[in-house]
Design an enzyme around this catalytic site. Sequence first.
Site, PDB file in Angstrom:
ATOM      1  N   SER A 141       0.829  -1.209   0.000  1.00  0.00           N
ATOM      2  CA  SER A 141       0.000   0.000   0.000  1.00  0.00           C
ATOM      3  C   SER A 141       0.861   1.255   0.000  1.00  0.00           C
ATOM      4  CB  SER A 141      -0.899  -0.001   1.247  1.00  0.00           C
ATOM      5  OG  SER A 141      -1.524   1.253   1.414  1.00  0.00           O
ATOM      6  N   TYR A 154      -3.157  -0.450  10.055  1.00  0.00           N
ATOM      7  CA  TYR A 154      -3.071  -0.920   8.675  1.00  0.00           C
ATOM      8  C   TYR A 154      -1.680  -0.622   8.103  1.00  0.00           C
ATOM      9  CZ  TYR A 154      -4.043  -1.363   3.671  1.00  0.00           C
ATOM     10  OH  TYR A 154      -3.995  -1.716   2.334  1.00  0.00           O
TER      11      TYR A 154
END
Length: 237
Positions: A141, A154
């Site tokens: 990500s 996350y």
Amino acid sequence: MESRIVLVTGASRGIGRAAALELAKAGNHIIATARSEKALTKLDDEILAATGHNATLIPLDLRDVQAIDRLASALLERFGRLDGLLGNAGVLGVLGPLENISPAAFQETLDVNFTSNWRLIRAVHPLLRMSEAGRALFITSGIVPRPRAFWGVYGATKAALETMIACYADEIENTPIRVNLFDPSAVRTEMRFKAMPGEDPLTLPTPQEVAVTIPQYLAPECTLHGERIVFAKRTKA
């Protein structure tokens, strides 16, 4: 089996589903895993319609680490090798101040985004070694190079994944296996909408647009190794 055998995790929706379809179109035999058997069956129908061949469907919760080991044993028995691994499965978890995240939410995000990928490597590395050109690609990500408030859990799990894959790449440099990270950037997925509900999804590329670039990184011709590939910046191996 003459086709290359490629395992795709999180294949029921989003990038994983689109990538499984594109990999099948490229001539690979797909081992599709996800928690939803219904969604996997729908994917199989689409793969059959597009290629004339079925995928192998394995309903699997990656939090069940023993199931990952059983999966590897089943692949060894049926195929004798694994040519490609797309480590796509992931969860957003809970976004918010770190002091407000529950231990259960933290653990689930860690288990799915990080620990399960370690267990996959541990389980299928011997199968990738049995391939003449084992390839692995793990989805990361853009939060890793650009950390920001409320994304701590996350972001930490994806950062841990990146470090682990960089170490793995170094460990296997002298083997035929090639492993890389793939950052799809912002994509029109359910996860993105959950994270950014005020964003206009029509401004983002679809999972299909991202997925068409993925088969090249799992092909035997790909020589990239230990790289962090960003969709918006690089689309050819």
